[in-house]
Design an enzyme around this catalytic site. Structure first.
Site, mmCIF file in Angstrom:
data_model
loop_
_atom_site.group_PDB
_atom_site.id
_atom_site.type_symbol
_atom_site.label_atom_id
_atom_site.label_comp_id
_atom_site.label_asym_id
_atom_site.label_seq_id
_atom_site.Cartn_x
_atom_site.Cartn_y
_atom_site.Cartn_z
ATOM 1 N N TYR A 109 -1.512 -4.588 6.928
ATOM 2 C CA TYR A 109 -2.210 -4.383 5.656
ATOM 3 C C TYR A 109 -2.550 -5.743 5.058
ATOM 4 O O TYR A 109 -1.694 -6.628 4.992
ATOM 5 C CB TYR A 109 -1.308 -3.614 4.675
ATOM 6 C CG TYR A 109 -1.921 -3.469 3.298
ATOM 7 C CD1 TYR A 109 -2.578 -2.302 2.927
ATOM 8 C CD2 TYR A 109 -1.868 -4.520 2.382
ATOM 9 C CE1 TYR A 109 -3.164 -2.184 1.680
ATOM 10 C CE2 TYR A 109 -2.449 -4.406 1.129
ATOM 11 C CZ TYR A 109 -3.103 -3.236 0.794
ATOM 12 O OH TYR A 109 -3.695 -3.133 -0.443
ATOM 13 N N GLU A 197 -9.522 -4.456 0.156
ATOM 14 C CA GLU A 197 -8.353 -4.166 0.993
ATOM 15 C C GLU A 197 -8.765 -3.774 2.411
ATOM 16 O O GLU A 197 -9.747 -3.073 2.604
ATOM 17 C CB GLU A 197 -7.559 -3.058 0.270
ATOM 18 C CG GLU A 197 -6.872 -2.096 1.135
ATOM 19 C CD GLU A 197 -6.245 -0.920 0.383
ATOM 20 O OE1 GLU A 197 -5.456 -1.116 -0.545
ATOM 21 O OE2 GLU A 197 -6.563 0.219 0.753
#
Ligand code: GDP
Ligand code: MN
Length: 389
Positions: A109, A197
Site C-alpha cells: 500500500y 493512493e
C-alpha cells in the site's frame, strides 16, 4: 471531487508511475471484444465506481476467456455493488475496466493524504497492502509506516528511500519504489489532491513493480486551476440531489439519518448536526443555504430535502445577521406554501428582528400546521427529535 480508477490510472501513468494498460467499456459485448483485443490469456474485469472494497464484493474478477469477460461484465452492469464503503443499498455500475492480469508475488500500500492532525501532507505505506489494509491499520498499526512531509519542501529523497527499505525492498527495486513515492507525492501536490493512493502496488513474480489500483480525490476548492481534472468529472456517479443543490448554489451533502437540516453557514450547520445527534436524532443531510436566505433558495432547499424519502422532519436553524429574521420568516412561509410541509418542521431563528419574525411565524400557523417555533437550538433539536419519533 472523485474520479474513476481508469482515470486515476491514466493520470498516474502520465506522471511516470508504472501502470498496466487497460480498456474501459460500457457493455458486456464491448467487454468481450476488449478481452480479444487485449490478447492476454488471463485478464481482470473491474467495476468502475466511486467506492472501494470491490474485490471483496466480487466486482474485481479474473477471467480466462472472452466469454468469461462478457459474463463478468454482464453481472457487474446488472447488479448494484454492495461493499463496506457503499451502504446497504449499494451503487449501480456503468463502466467496466479490462486489463491484462498480473501475476502477484506481494501487495503493498502507498498513499498520500491531507493530514489534518499534523497540518501537512502525510505519506502512508505498508508491506501488507491489498483488500485487508483497513483491518491491518486498525488491528496492527505498527505495520503502517507514516511520514509527514515538509509543507514547503515536500517529500525528500531520503524519506522515499527509507520507506522503500522499510517495506522490504532492496537494490534496484528499492530505487523503483522510492521513485514511485517521489512521483506520487509530486502528483498529489501538483494536482491539489486530498487523497492519492495506490492499493495494491504489486511486486510481480517476474520482479516487476506495478500500480494495479489507484484512488485519487481532488480538493474542490482548487479545481479552478485544473481544467483538465474538471473535464474528468462524471456526474452519473454523483448523487442527483447534490448536483441539483450545486446548481442552486446550495452546499448540500446527503447523509443516512432522517432529520433534515436547513442552516445558513457551514459552521452553524455542523453545530446543528451535532446537537441533533446529542438529542438522539440522526441528521439526513448537511445543508448550508448561505448568507442571504431568499425565498427562491429556501424553496429549492426544501424541495431537495423533501425529495429524500428518508426525511421524517426538518430542523431550520438560521442566524439572521446580515439577512433579517423577519425577511427570512417570510421566505420560509412562502417556501412552505409553495412546497407543502408534509413532515414536522421546527424553526429556530436568532438575530436581527427576531421578535418580528416569531410573530410572523406564529401568525402563519393556520397555513402551516406542521411548523413549530423553537426558543433555542437545544429546544429545537428536542422538538424535532420528539416530533419524528
Ligand atoms: P478494490 O478491492 O476495490 O480495492 O480493488 P483492487 O483493484 O485493489 O483489487 C482487489 C484485489 O484483487 C487486489 O488486492 C488483488 O488481490 C486482486 N487483483 C486485482 N487485479 C489483479 C490482477 O491483475 N491479478 C491478480 N492475480 N489479482 C488481482
Ligand atoms: Mn484497491
Amino acid at each position: 471531487m472523485k474520479i474513476h480508477e481508469y482515470q486515476a490510472r491514466d493520470l498516474l501513468a502520465k506522471a511516470g508511475i508504472p501502470v498496466p494498460a487497460a480498456r474501459v467499456v460500457e457493455t458486456a459485448q464491448e467487454a468481450e471484444k476488449a478481452f480479444e483485443e487485449n490478447g492476454f490469456p488471463l485478464q481482470v474485469v473491474k467495476a468502475q465506481v466511486f467506492a472501494g472494497g470491490r474485490g471483496k464484493a466480487g466486482f474485481v474478477k479474473l477471467v480466462k476467456s472472452a466469454a468469461e469477460a462478457r459474463a463478468a461484465a454482464e453481472f457487474m452492469l446488472t447488479h448494484r455493488m454492495v461493499s463496506v464503503q457503499t451502504g446497504p443499498e449499494g451503487i449501480a455500475v456503468n463502466k467496466i475496466l479490462i486489463a491484462g492480469a498480473v501475476d502477484i508475488a506481494h501487495e503493498y500500500y502507498l498513499g498520500f493524504v491531507l493530514d489534518r492532525d499534523r497540518s501537512t501532507v502525510s505519506m502512508i505505506a505498508s508491506a501488507e497492502g491489498g483488500v485487508e489494509i483497513e483491518t491491518v491499520a486498525h488491528e496492527r498499526p505498527e505495520a503502517i509506516i507514516k511520514e509527514p512531509l515538509h509543507p514547503l519542501a515536500g517529500m525528500q529523497g531520503f524519506q522515499a528511500r527509507r520507506t522503500a527499505l522499510a517495506l522490504g525492498f532492496t537494490g534496484k527495486q528499492a530505487n523503483t519504489v522510492a521513485d514511485i513515492l517521489l512521483k506520487l507525492s509530486r502528483f498529489f501536490i501538483d494536482y491539489d489532491c486530498s487523497i492519492a493512493e495506490i492499493n495494491p502496488l504489486v511486486l510481480t513474480k517476474d520482479g516487476k513493480i506495478l500500480a494495479i489500483d489507484a484512488k485519487v480525490n481532488f480538493d474542490d476548492n482548487a479545481l479552478f486551476r485544473h481544467p483538465d481534472v474538471l473535464a474528468l468529472k462524471d456526474d452519473a456517479e454523483t448523487d442527483a440531489l447534490e448536483i441539483r443543490a450545486a446548481a442552486a448554489n446550495l452546499n448540500y451533502i446527503k447523509l443516512d439519518g432522517d432529520i433534515a437540516c436547513l442552516v445558513n453557514g457551514a459552521g452553524l450547520a455542523m453545530a446543528t448536526m451535532d446537537v441533533i445527534q446529542l438529542h438522539g436524532g440522526k441528521p439526513a443531510n448537511f445543508l448550508d443555504v448561505g448568507g442571504g436566505v431568499k425565498a427562491e433558495g429556501a424553496i429549492e432547499a426544501f424541495r431537495i430535502i423533501l425529495s429524500d424519502k428518508k426525511v421524517r422532519g426538518i430542523l431550520v436553524n438560521i442566524f439572521g445577521g446580515i439577512a433579517r429574521c423577519d425577511l427570512i420568516a417570510e421566505a420560509l412561509i412562502q417556501a412552505g406554501r409553495e412546497v407543502g410541509f408534509k413532515v414536522p418542521v421546527v424553526v429556530r431563528l436568532e438575530g436581527t428582528n427576531v421578535e418580528a419574525a416569531r410573530k410572523i411565524l406564529a401568525a402563519s400557523q393556520g397555513d402551516l400546521p406542521t411548523l413549530q417555533v423553537a426558543g433555542d437550538l437545544n429546544d429545537a433539536a428536542k422538538k424535532i427529535v420528539s416530533a419524528t419519533r
